[in-house]
Every structure is written in structure tokens, then in C-alpha cells.
Write a protein that holds these residues in place. Structure first.
Motif, PDB file in Angstrom:
ATOM      1  N   GLN A 103      16.998  62.615  44.467  1.00 19.63           N
ATOM      2  CA  GLN A 103      16.766  61.710  45.431  1.00 19.63           C
ATOM      3  C   GLN A 103      18.005  60.958  46.062  1.00 19.63           C
ATOM      4  N   ASN A 104      18.993  61.998  45.772  1.00 16.89           N
ATOM      5  CA  ASN A 104      20.277  61.674  46.374  1.00 16.89           C
ATOM      6  C   ASN A 104      21.134  60.194  46.175  1.00 16.89           C
ATOM      7  N   TYR A 105      20.794  59.728  45.074  1.00 14.05           N
ATOM      8  CA  TYR A 105      21.180  58.810  44.536  1.00 14.05           C
ATOM      9  C   TYR A 105      22.784  59.229  44.189  1.00 14.05           C
ATOM     10  N   SER A 106      23.640  58.161  44.391  1.00 15.53           N
ATOM     11  CA  SER A 106      25.007  58.298  43.799  1.00 15.53           C
ATOM     12  C   SER A 106      25.058  58.071  42.496  1.00 15.53           C
ATOM     13  N   LEU A 107      26.362  58.534  41.832  1.00 16.68           N
ATOM     14  CA  LEU A 107      26.282  58.171  40.255  1.00 16.68           C
ATOM     15  C   LEU A 107      26.262  56.872  39.957  1.00 16.68           C
ATOM     16  N   TYR A 108      26.997  55.785  40.849  1.00 21.09           N
ATOM     17  CA  TYR A 108      27.234  54.501  40.736  1.00 21.09           C
ATOM     18  C   TYR A 108      25.755  53.749  40.714  1.00 21.09           C
ATOM     19  N   ASP A 109      25.097  54.366  41.837  1.00 23.69           N
ATOM     20  CA  ASP A 109      23.771  53.843  42.138  1.00 23.69           C
ATOM     21  C   ASP A 109      22.753  54.141  41.180  1.00 23.69           C
ATOM     22  N   ILE A 110      22.954  55.342  40.510  1.00 21.14           N
ATOM     23  CA  ILE A 110      22.107  55.602  39.326  1.00 21.14           C
ATOM     24  C   ILE A 110      22.257  54.519  38.106  1.00 21.14           C
ATOM     25  N   ALA A 111      23.521  54.400  37.809  1.00 15.80           N
ATOM     26  CA  ALA A 111      24.162  53.328  36.806  1.00 15.80           C
ATOM     27  C   ALA A 111      23.601  51.979  36.963  1.00 15.80           C
ATOM     28  N   PHE A 112      23.601  51.742  38.096  1.00 19.34           N
ATOM     29  CA  PHE A 112      23.061  50.159  38.521  1.00 19.34           C
ATOM     30  C   PHE A 112      21.408  50.117  38.391  1.00 19.34           C
ATOM     31  N   GLN A 113      20.949  51.229  38.913  1.00 13.95           N
ATOM     32  CA  GLN A 113      19.527  51.254  38.830  1.00 13.95           C
ATOM     33  C   GLN A 113      18.768  51.243  37.242  1.00 13.95           C
ATOM     34  N   ARG A 114      19.681  52.197  36.617  1.00 18.87           N
ATOM     35  CA  ARG A 114      19.109  52.297  35.158  1.00 18.87           C
ATOM     36  C   ARG A 114      19.811  51.580  34.172  1.00 18.87           C
ATOM     37  N   LYS A 115      20.759  50.490  34.473  1.00 21.58           N
ATOM     38  CA  LYS A 115      21.219  49.543  34.078  1.00 21.58           C
ATOM     39  C   LYS A 115      22.061  50.250  32.715  1.00 21.58           C
ATOM     40  N   LEU A 116      22.982  51.058  33.095  1.00 19.43           N
ATOM     41  CA  LEU A 116      23.804  51.698  32.046  1.00 19.43           C
ATOM     42  C   LEU A 116      25.142  52.082  32.488  1.00 19.43           C
ATOM     43  N   LYS A 117      25.973  52.069  31.698  1.00 22.23           N
ATOM     44  CA  LYS A 117      27.478  52.220  32.030  1.00 22.23           C
ATOM     45  C   LYS A 117      27.598  53.783  32.941  1.00 22.23           C
ATOM     46  N   THR A 118      28.642  53.718  33.605  1.00 19.22           N
ATOM     47  CA  THR A 118      29.059  54.891  34.626  1.00 19.22           C
ATOM     48  C   THR A 118      29.209  55.975  33.616  1.00 19.22           C
ATOM     49  N   SER A 119      29.801  55.736  32.609  1.00 16.62           N
ATOM     50  CA  SER A 119      30.185  56.876  31.518  1.00 16.62           C
ATOM     51  C   SER A 119      29.186  57.521  30.996  1.00 16.62           C
ATOM     52  N   THR A 120      28.061  56.623  30.654  1.00 15.69           N
ATOM     53  CA  THR A 120      26.730  57.339  30.187  1.00 15.69           C
ATOM     54  C   THR A 120      26.128  58.217  31.360  1.00 15.69           C
ATOM     55  N   ILE A 121      26.229  57.832  32.596  1.00 17.51           N
ATOM     56  CA  ILE A 121      25.562  58.794  33.689  1.00 17.51           C
ATOM     57  C   ILE A 121      26.432  59.999  33.836  1.00 17.51           C
ATOM     58  N   GLU A 122      27.814  59.651  33.690  1.00 17.88           N
ATOM     59  CA  GLU A 122      28.604  60.916  33.609  1.00 17.88           C
ATOM     60  C   GLU A 122      28.112  61.975  32.594  1.00 17.88           C
ATOM     61  N   ASP A 123      27.974  61.666  31.387  1.00 14.28           N
ATOM     62  CA  ASP A 123      27.551  62.328  30.168  1.00 14.28           C
ATOM     63  C   ASP A 123      26.199  63.081  30.768  1.00 14.28           C
ATOM     64  N   HIS A 124      25.281  62.458  31.422  1.00 16.24           N
ATOM     65  CA  HIS A 124      23.989  62.863  31.541  1.00 16.24           C
ATOM     66  C   HIS A 124      24.198  64.178  32.880  1.00 16.24           C
ATOM     67  N   ILE A 125      25.332  63.725  33.759  1.00 16.22           N
ATOM     68  CA  ILE A 125      25.682  64.735  34.885  1.00 16.22           C
ATOM     69  C   ILE A 125      26.168  65.848  34.270  1.00 16.22           C
ATOM     70  N   VAL A 126      27.097  65.677  33.140  1.00 14.82           N
ATOM     71  CA  VAL A 126      27.724  67.029  32.333  1.00 14.82           C
ATOM     72  C   VAL A 126      26.772  67.906  31.745  1.00 14.82           C
ATOM     73  N   GLU A 127      25.609  67.307  31.400  1.00 19.99           N
ATOM     74  CA  GLU A 127      24.528  67.818  30.492  1.00 19.99           C
ATOM     75  C   GLU A 127      23.940  68.637  31.670  1.00 19.99           C
ATOM     76  N   ILE A 128      23.558  68.121  32.691  1.00 18.90           N
ATOM     77  CA  ILE A 128      22.846  68.625  33.836  1.00 18.90           C
ATOM     78  C   ILE A 128      23.458  69.959  34.353  1.00 18.90           C
ATOM     79  N   ALA A 129      24.924  69.981  34.418  1.00 18.78           N
ATOM     80  CA  ALA A 129      25.770  71.174  34.911  1.00 18.78           C
ATOM     81  C   ALA A 129      25.739  71.894  33.885  1.00 18.78           C
ATOM     82  N   SER A 130      25.586  71.892  32.581  1.00 22.12           N
ATOM     83  CA  SER A 130      25.604  72.966  31.608  1.00 22.12           C
ATOM     84  C   SER A 130      24.421  73.642  31.843  1.00 22.12           C
TER      85      SER A 130
END
Length: 354
Positions: free
Chosen positions: A264-291
Motif C-alpha cells: 500500500q506504499n507505506y514507508s518503513l517508518y510509517d509501517i513501524a508507527f502503524q504496527r507499533k514496532l521498532k524500525t529495526s523489526t520492520i527492517e528484519d521483515h523487509i530483509v525476509e521479503i527480499a530473500s
């Protein structure tokens, strides 16, 4: 110590695969199938899907004892908490690999969790068909899993003719699949099945029968189950049993939620805010998706120039250790996230960093 247990031997093979790159604990997480972002990265980067979830039942306390035994006997050493295979360990692996016949397929990443459910369905289906055709109304089911029993009701044949047809078709399909396996692996499957007048063997009983380590019997049995799952699409009965079990996406549930936001074109930081998670956790998810995704838009996160630099230094140093690569590219101001993301993308199903 001259004779290693099968578990210890697999540990040693894995230690050589990631020599000087990861900790002892990382090996444990790979073999027991821990679905953390770090473990997922490790199996992708080092091509270790055939070691993932290989011994899910290995207790950590037992693992530590057996690893310490290998350490005392100089099969490996440690450096900065990382596993370093010794020459003795390499020789042991070479001797083992020289004459060990590997199973046709083992993919704990793809089938590690769906395999046991597939087997429960198959074993219960075969047992119930066998007893029903023999006229036995009372017997102890091999599995009392409510989900599996409910599934059986949805596919149960309506009459005796359908049962006969299903039994004959199942026999042909299993026979066709098992003939491609080694005699040992075919025995492990067939002797685990129960039916009218016959009770399947436990892994301990199988180990005595085939004169193998119990862990090896478990491993080879699971490998045979993985092969049946792999072939299920070509067989009517096996395909019904495998229905809805094999995932096309191997993303963890929490990563799937992040992916929905990304779509839905949310930025990494917006996703972290929406999901109430750390930015580093969202980075982990994006790394998993890329793989996992061949069409992942890597350029949106890492420039082509930086991708090439990261891959160049990874190959040059023959390492995927983040700290080593970061030090090599520090003049370019490339952050850890960019390195992880690049390695994940090219180390997944659609690239090669080696």
C-alpha cells in the motif's frame, strides 16, 4: 572419540559450511528450525535449507553437551564465539561424505512444518481404509489429532467401491514414488504405516531393524516424506492429502502483515508507527521479503552502485559477516540495513553471492 552420533556428524558438516562465520547457537537454531530473522538470513545466505529443521526435537541442554564433547575432542574450535572447523573436523567430514548416500530430497525450510501434518493425514487415511475394507469397526487410530481427523471426514469415500478404488490408486501412487527412493528410505516409509493386522514401527524399532542411528532414521524418514510432498502434484490421492499444506510463500505471519503495508506504499517508518514496532523489526521483515521475492524493488532501498560494492567485497573476502563487509565499505557510508538487504536478495531463490 572416534564414532560420532549422527546428530554430531550433521553438526560438524554444518560447522564446516559456516566456518568462522557464525556462533554455535546459530547452528542450533538452524537445525531446530527457529524462524527468527537471523536464522532465516543464515539459511538463505549460506544455502542451508537442507539443514533447517533437521532435528526439531533436539533439546538445548543436550545440544550443548554434545557440542562441548566435539569441542573437547578438537573437531572444532571457537574464535570470538564463532565456530571454526579444525583439520580433524574436516577429515571426519571427508570420511563421512566419501560413502554416505544422501536422501533424494530434504528441505526443512519448504516442508519441515507441513511434512508432519501430511504424514499424519496419509498414515491415518491408509489405516482407516485398510480397516474399513477388512470389516474392522474398532481399532486405535494412529493419530488422534482433531484437525487431521476432521480433514479425513471431508475426503472419506462414500461407499465400498470408492474405498477399493481409492486403496488401489493409493497403492499405485506410493509404489511409483517409493521405487525412486533408496531401499532403506522406502522401508522407513512402508514400515511406519499401519493397517488391518499390522502396526507401524516406532523410530526406535526401525533403528533396530535397519541397524541405524535413531536420529538418522528420523532424518531419512522425513526426507522421504518431503519427497512425497514434492511429488504430490503428479498424483491424485497424494495431492488430496497435501492440499492446503505446502505454502507458496515462506514468509512468517508478522512479515506478511508488513508486506501488506508495503504493497500500500507505506514507508518503513510509517509501517513501524502503524504496527507499533521498532524500525529495526520492520527492517528484519523487509530483509525476509527480499530473500523470497524475485521482483523485490531492491533499487528503492540500495543503489545499484552500492549493491555491486557489497557483493564485490562479500566475494573478495569470501564472507557474509556484516561487520567485515561494513568495514570494507565504510568509506561509501553504506549502512548495515543496505548490506543485509543486498545479501538477502542475492542470496535468496533468485541470486547467488558466491
Amino acid at each position: 572419540m572416534s564414532n560420532l552420533s549422527f546428530r554430531q556428524q550433521i553438526f560438524l558438516l554444518l560447522a564446516e559450511k559456516i566456518d568462522q562465520e557464525r556462533s554455535i547457537q546459530s547452528l542450533y537454531h538452524i537445525m531446530t528450525g527457529k524462524k527468527s530473522s537471523q536464522t532465516i538470513q543464515d539459511i538463505k545466505w549460506y544455502r542451508l535449507t537442507n539443514y533447517f529443521y533437521i532435528f526439531p526435537y533436539w533439546k538445548e541442554s543436550d545440544f550443548i553437551k554434545e557440542a562441548e564433547e566435539l569441542l573437547r575432542n578438537h573437531f572444532f574450535s571457537t574464535r570470538d564465539s564463532r565456530v571454526c572447523i579444525t583439520e580433524k573436523g574436516r577429515r571426519q567430514n571427508a570420511v563421512f561424505l566419501a560413502d554416505y548416500e544422501w536422501p533424494l530430497l530434504f528441505n526443512g525450510w519448504q516442508y519441515g512444518r507441513s511434512g508432519p501434518v501430511f504424514w499424519k493425514r496419509l498414515a491415518l487415511y491408509v489405516q482407516c481404509i485398510s480397516h474399513s475394507l477388512a470389516g474392522n469397526r474398532t481399532f486405535l487410530p494412529v493419530f488422534e489429532d482433531p484437525g487431521v481427523q476432521q480433514w479425513l471426514k471431508t475426503v472419506w469415500p462414500k461407499n465400498k467401491n470408492e474405498k477399493l478404488a481409492a486403496a488401489e490408486e493409493m497403492f499405485r501412487e506410493l509404489h511409483n514414488c517409493l521405487q525412486w527412493l533408496s531401499p532403506l528410505d522406502a522401508v522407513l516409509i512402508t514400515y511406519r504405516l499401519s493397517g488391518s493386522g499390522y502396526t507401524g514401527l516406532t523410530f526406535q524399532q526401525l533403528a533396530l531393524l535397519v541397524q541405524k542411528d535413531t536420529d538418522e532414521c528420523y532424518f531419512r524418514f522425513q526426507a522421504a516424506v518431503h519427497y512425497l510432498l514434492e511429488q504430490a502434484g503428479y498424483s491424485k490421492q497424494l495431492n488430496r492429502i497435501a492440499a492446503d499444506l505446502v505454502q507458496t510463500s515462506m514468509l512468517t505471519n508478522t512479515t506478511k502483515k508488513t508486506l501488506r503495508y508495503l504493497n500500500q506504499n507505506y514507508s518503513l517508518y510509517d509501517i513501524a508507527f502503524q504496527r507499533k514496532l521498532k524500525t529495526s523489526t520492520i527492517e528484519d521483515h523487509i530483509v525476509e521479503i527480499a530473500s523470497e521475492q524475485a521482483d523485490f524493488p531492491l533499487e528503492q532501498y540500495v543503489s545499484s552502485k552500492n549493491q555491486q560494492l557489497i557483493l564485490y567485497h562479500s566475494r573478495r573476502m569470501q564472507t557474509m559477516r556484516l561487520k567485515a563487509i561494513k568495514e570494507a565499505v565504510q568509506e561509501e557510508d553504506i549502512d548495515y540495513f543496505s548490506i543485509r538487504l543486498t545479501l538477502a536478495y542475492y542470496g535468496g531463490h533468485h541470486g547467488n553471492t558466491r
